[in-house]
Enzyme design. Structure first.
Site, mmCIF file in Angstrom:
data_model
loop_
_atom_site.group_PDB
_atom_site.id
_atom_site.type_symbol
_atom_site.label_atom_id
_atom_site.label_comp_id
_atom_site.label_asym_id
_atom_site.label_seq_id
_atom_site.Cartn_x
_atom_site.Cartn_y
_atom_site.Cartn_z
ATOM 1 N N HIS A 98 45.545 2.517 31.990
ATOM 2 C CA HIS A 98 44.385 2.733 31.110
ATOM 3 C C HIS A 98 43.283 1.735 31.424
ATOM 4 O O HIS A 98 43.551 0.594 31.826
ATOM 5 C CB HIS A 98 44.766 2.704 29.627
ATOM 6 C CG HIS A 98 45.302 1.392 29.120
ATOM 7 N ND1 HIS A 98 44.490 0.432 28.583
ATOM 8 C CD2 HIS A 98 46.564 0.905 29.066
ATOM 9 C CE1 HIS A 98 45.235 -0.604 28.190
ATOM 10 N NE2 HIS A 98 46.503 -0.352 28.486
ATOM 11 N N ASP A 100 40.627 1.221 29.224
ATOM 12 C CA ASP A 100 40.001 0.657 28.022
ATOM 13 C C ASP A 100 40.710 -0.644 27.684
ATOM 14 O O ASP A 100 41.802 -0.930 28.191
ATOM 15 C CB ASP A 100 40.065 1.638 26.838
ATOM 16 C CG ASP A 100 41.491 1.953 26.422
ATOM 17 O OD1 ASP A 100 42.361 2.132 27.326
ATOM 18 O OD2 ASP A 100 41.761 2.027 25.207
ATOM 19 N N ASP A 132 45.906 -6.287 30.908
ATOM 20 C CA ASP A 132 46.130 -5.076 30.100
ATOM 21 C C ASP A 132 44.872 -4.232 30.075
ATOM 22 O O ASP A 132 44.044 -4.400 29.214
ATOM 23 C CB ASP A 132 46.565 -5.474 28.689
ATOM 24 C CG ASP A 132 46.826 -4.281 27.795
ATOM 25 O OD1 ASP A 132 47.035 -3.174 28.309
ATOM 26 O OD2 ASP A 132 46.799 -4.464 26.555
ATOM 27 N N GLU A 166 43.813 4.246 25.288
ATOM 28 C CA GLU A 166 45.177 3.768 25.027
ATOM 29 C C GLU A 166 45.222 2.782 23.875
ATOM 30 O O GLU A 166 46.119 2.838 23.032
ATOM 31 C CB GLU A 166 45.747 3.115 26.288
ATOM 32 C CG GLU A 166 47.275 3.004 26.275
ATOM 33 C CD GLU A 166 47.800 1.755 25.563
ATOM 34 O OE1 GLU A 166 48.990 1.744 25.208
ATOM 35 O OE2 GLU A 166 47.033 0.789 25.347
ATOM 36 N N GLU A 167 44.232 1.897 23.796
ATOM 37 C CA GLU A 167 44.231 0.890 22.741
ATOM 38 C C GLU A 167 43.837 1.474 21.383
ATOM 39 O O GLU A 167 43.810 0.764 20.376
ATOM 40 C CB GLU A 167 43.282 -0.267 23.106
ATOM 41 C CG GLU A 167 43.611 -0.961 24.426
ATOM 42 C CD GLU A 167 44.943 -1.719 24.423
ATOM 43 O OE1 GLU A 167 45.684 -1.643 23.433
ATOM 44 O OE2 GLU A 167 45.234 -2.368 25.439
ATOM 45 N N ASP A 197 52.149 -1.140 32.681
ATOM 46 C CA ASP A 197 51.353 -1.502 31.497
ATOM 47 C C ASP A 197 52.188 -2.339 30.524
ATOM 48 O O ASP A 197 51.994 -2.254 29.323
ATOM 49 C CB ASP A 197 50.829 -0.219 30.822
ATOM 50 C CG ASP A 197 49.842 -0.504 29.686
ATOM 51 O OD1 ASP A 197 49.229 -1.586 29.700
ATOM 52 O OD2 ASP A 197 49.713 0.356 28.794
ATOM 53 N N HIS A 230 47.631 -7.409 -18.538
ATOM 54 C CA HIS A 230 47.644 -8.865 -18.663
ATOM 55 C C HIS A 230 49.068 -9.294 -19.015
ATOM 56 O O HIS A 230 49.663 -8.779 -19.949
ATOM 57 C CB HIS A 230 46.659 -9.255 -19.770
ATOM 58 C CG HIS A 230 46.430 -10.721 -19.882
ATOM 59 N ND1 HIS A 230 47.279 -11.552 -20.560
ATOM 60 C CD2 HIS A 230 45.446 -11.514 -19.394
ATOM 61 C CE1 HIS A 230 46.822 -12.795 -20.496
ATOM 62 N NE2 HIS A 230 45.710 -12.794 -19.782
ATOM 63 N N ARG A 345 62.163 -0.291 13.503
ATOM 64 C CA ARG A 345 62.099 -0.044 14.945
ATOM 65 C C ARG A 345 63.406 0.649 15.336
ATOM 66 O O ARG A 345 64.485 0.142 15.028
ATOM 67 C CB ARG A 345 61.967 -1.367 15.706
ATOM 68 C CG ARG A 345 60.702 -2.127 15.391
ATOM 69 C CD ARG A 345 59.533 -1.580 16.181
ATOM 70 N NE ARG A 345 58.271 -2.114 15.706
ATOM 71 C CZ ARG A 345 57.094 -1.782 16.230
ATOM 72 N NH1 ARG A 345 57.031 -0.909 17.236
ATOM 73 N NH2 ARG A 345 55.990 -2.280 15.737
ATOM 74 N N SER A 419 56.609 -0.013 21.167
ATOM 75 C CA SER A 419 56.455 1.368 21.626
ATOM 76 C C SER A 419 55.303 1.456 22.611
ATOM 77 O O SER A 419 54.319 0.743 22.492
ATOM 78 C CB SER A 419 56.113 2.295 20.453
ATOM 79 O OG SER A 419 56.956 2.061 19.360
ATOM 80 N N HIS A 447 45.989 -8.518 24.203
ATOM 81 C CA HIS A 447 45.627 -8.347 22.786
ATOM 82 C C HIS A 447 45.326 -9.681 22.110
ATOM 83 O O HIS A 447 45.030 -9.713 20.924
ATOM 84 C CB HIS A 447 46.711 -7.613 21.980
ATOM 85 C CG HIS A 447 46.975 -6.222 22.443
ATOM 86 N ND1 HIS A 447 47.427 -5.237 21.604
ATOM 87 C CD2 HIS A 447 46.809 -5.629 23.652
ATOM 88 C CE1 HIS A 447 47.569 -4.106 22.300
ATOM 89 N NE2 HIS A 447 47.198 -4.327 23.542
HETATM 90 ZN ZN LIG Z 1 48.132 -1.598 27.853
HETATM 91 ZN ZN LIG Z 2 47.162 -3.013 25.195
#
Ligand SMILES: [Zn+2]
Ligand SMILES: [Zn+2]
Ligand SMILES: [Zn+2]
Ligand SMILES: [Zn+2]
Lengths: 476, 476
Positions: A98, A100, A132, A166-167, A197, A230, A345, A419, A447
């Site tokens: 990706h 982006d 990334d 993707e992000e 990735d 209250h 997860r 994921s 990130h």
């Molecule tokens: Zn990535």
């Molecule tokens: Zn990423």
């Protein structure tokens, strides 16, 4: 088949030019999650498309339609489909990446401008998207450039799928992959998939990744009063939603990470001795996990248990509560309606479809035990299946051979705790083996601030991806 | 001694003028919690001071100094001290009230402009401060006006203490009360205190209030990771602070309101049969509590249990969590540092000093059981003692007699679940009996939208306060 020595030499000789090209790519702030940068994502698509065409790839920019973000209707950036080679005697490899990136501002804590690739003397190439995922995408481009300039055929037929969302949830990609996987589509005839990735487990050892956890995300709501009350006036006169909610949330997971919802942990087969040996062999320590968590809080002092907790067991995390008092200071409110957020997860054979009814039935039964007059509801906010690939498939064997050839070590065989949804889409749409072959290291900070790709990972990683194609070509 | 018939007649004859004066007071938006209205609080002090002087009260505007609000240094509005009569043969009564109000905007959901007293045809006088607390303060003024105009002496020596910061923590008042309670101070020689600043339990029955709960507010913090973590990467590898926090919070109170911290509920004596009878007699039903809570969520179907839950038992409420995910939607974060907020409403003999060590020791022991590597801390954010008065004191007997005379009913004897801290200040500084003698009804909506005081409560309430002074004068 080893990659030609000329290829390896070409990569070394052109390292500075490759880094300059990465710098050009990083300079385009293709942030898919920021509407004001949508034009930059499109610009990045065109930049990449031009570079692919320049090295002989037949491409198509695919319009993915529109979507709404932050209340604004926007054109989705195009995906790039690419094709080079159509020899029925060769295997056909689909590569995904990706172009982006995540948002980044100097004021977030970056030491340098995030969209100016900064070459540190220790070898770090620092910039948003370096690792990334512009570095890996440009790795494929580097390989293609060698073959184009030296007029050599690739050892395989190559198909590319590069996206710009993707992000931001890979909007529009699922439908495209499904469509192009049909007979006559761009991906028709693909024998295996390679996605670069993700990251090594540590900073030392190349890795192949063969599993991803799935997700089942829940919202558990308890309500009662018509408005916030209250606590002076109503404390001990009414059933308080927070009391019920906190009691229910305390029954989901224990302090050792065991999931208390009956039937969920039980779905997962215990590891065999040989599987445990995979985790034993991984180049990882308790100190590594604690360093990356920023605290001495590993759930076990046994490395295999900690690694299996991340990779091959389900986990349940409590994320927070919506509707309760969450500010600083002291407020004596009885919140009227509170919603606990938690997620599991998942690992095979768990799926959202299998797990959700167990969670709902358990919480309903636990709520009934409370004898509360409040209202209770549980809903699934989203979910995704886990993914697991056969590490003995020739696709993985080719990657292992390539790793040995380039890095002179055995790769770590890893599963990721999170994921990458597109992985499952490729696996299910094409029905072929999918390999995750990371280029970057575990400390790249995708990130995060000061994202980097080490120069050696970019250059040796380019060799690795190229060598992988040569190994795929010959492996049985 | 009944109040003179001329007094009662005067109140009826001047009802419209009294309401007009209340309208003038409501028109001054004396919001103590809003820095931009500080001038209006001062204006309201001057307005009240002028009206007190006009009916023969010797007054003093007391400068309480400065304070900081929202980062701005402000002059505190003056308190008003008043004095009329100094006859050693008479009892001396101190009355307290406040002339500041809660914020109010039409856009909050008011049907009419909050600072324009609107007279509804059903008798409601709607406006901010009508019931809390300008109506009661003007009730005292109405009484003084009668005596001044008809040239009659009051049956008691009267002392007034009116403040303009009650809705913002009564800043500066504690020191003033303590100082003026010394020999030679304005409150020297006071025999009893009457505060008209709360409400009937319902809409039908006058009430005398003899108890208030105290408060101990806690912040329970669990931290571990150096920063927020991603549940995909770290789920089941580290001790998660939210898991520990929610487990601890679930051990504080059960769904029936029982406090699970050992030793806290046990401090409170069980009610005697005669005390239970007080609650039986109260004109209140489960339907009343559920109507005011806006949900059918009463903790018991037994009225006495519900009333005792509010008035004579401690309660523990969970208010929320700071630092966790509290937004809408789904976020897969493992929060690094989370703080649970909860508080205990206290009843005698509980005090913050007695309760805090029990809470801390219990939570420390429970945290130790978790075998967590996270860090734990518990702190007290603030606290206040409960208050309980002798309902058989002549001060209460006088109020009971006045209620019978004006309303022809026995008053409800109530305890409030919340706090009015100044009550305790007067009780402790002066060492005399304090009576809470409300003017308004339980549905007046103080602090809420469409605050109102019923015309009959204002007019009959004025008679009640006046008659109370006459009863105090003669009671043994
Ligand atoms: Zn990535
Ligand atoms: Zn990423
Ligand atoms: Zn008040
Ligand atoms: Zn108030």
């Amino acid at each position: 088949m080893a990659a030609p020595i000329e290829f390896l030499q070409f990569v070394d000789d052109n390292a500075d030019a490759f880094i300059q090209r990465l710098s050009d790519a990083v300079a385009i702030p293709s942030i898919s999650g920021d509407a004001s940068h949508r034009g930059d994502v499109v610009k990045m698509a065109e930049w990449l498309n031009d570079h692919l065409k320049a090295v002989g790839v037949e491409t198509q920019l695919v319009d993915l339609g529109k979507h709404v973000m932050d209340g604004e209707e926007l054109n989705l950036p195009p995906a790039i489909l690419g094709r080079i080679g159509n020899d029925p005697k060769k295997k056909t490899v689909l590569v995904y990446g990706h172009f982006d990136v995540q948002p980044a501002n100097k004021s977030d804590g970056w030491d340098t401008d995030p969209f100016t690739l900064t070459i540190h003397e220790d070898g770090r190439l620092i910039g948003r998207g370096s690792s990334d995922d512009k570095g890996p995408v440009l790795g494929w481009l580097n390989i293609l450039q060698y073959h184009f300039q030296s007029n050599k055929e690739l050892p395989v037929n190559l198909r590319c799928c590069f996206e710009g969302m993707e992000e931001s949830g890979s909007e529009g990609l699922d439908d495209l992959v499904k469509k192009e996987s049909q007979p006559g589509g761009w991906f028709d005839g693909v024998d295996c998939v390679c996605i670069s990735d993700n990251y090594w487990l540590n900073t030392r050892t190349p890795a192949l990744t063969y599993g991803l956890r799935g997700l089942a995300y829940f919202k558990l709501t308890v309500s009662g009063p018509g408005r916030d009350l209250h606590s002076g006036v109503f404390g001990r006169t009414v059933h308080e939603p927070m009391t019920d909610l906190v009691t229910l949330m305390s029954k989901l997971v224990d302090g050792q990470g065991n999931i208390l919802v009956p039937g969920i942990d039980e779905m997962v087969e215990p590891p065999t001795e040989s599987e445990k040996a995979i985790y034993e062999r991984l180049d990882y320590s308790i100190a590594d996990v604690e360093q990356s968590a920023g605290g001495q809080i590993a759930i076990s002092s046994n490395k295999v248990d900690v690694l299996m907790g991340r990779m091959r067991y389900a986990s349940l995390s409590l994320h927070g509560i919506e509707g309760a008092f969450s500010g600083v200071g002291a407020k004596t409110v009885i919140p009227a309606k509170v919603a606990g957020k938690f997620s599991i997860r998942l690992v095979p054979p768990q799926t959202p479809e299998l797990v959700e009814p167990l969670v709902k039935a358990y919480l309903e039964a636990e709520f009934a035990k409370l004898n509360s007059k409040n209202k209770f509801s549980i809903e699934s906010l989203h979910g995704g299946k886990p993914w697991l690939a056969d590490v003995n498939h020739w696709n993985f064997e080719a990657a292992k051979a390539a790793t040995r050839a380039v890095y002179h070590q055995e790769p770590d065989l890893t599963r990721e705790g999170g994921s990458i949804p597109v992985t499952l889409t490729f696996a299910e749409s094409l029905g072929v083996n999918v390999l995750l072959l990371p280029m970057g290291r575990g400390d790249d900070g995708a990130h995060s601030t000061n994202e980097k790709l080490d120069r050696s990972n970019f250059i040796e990683g380019t060799k690795l991806l190229g060598t992988y194609l040569y190994e795929v070509a010959v492996i049985q």
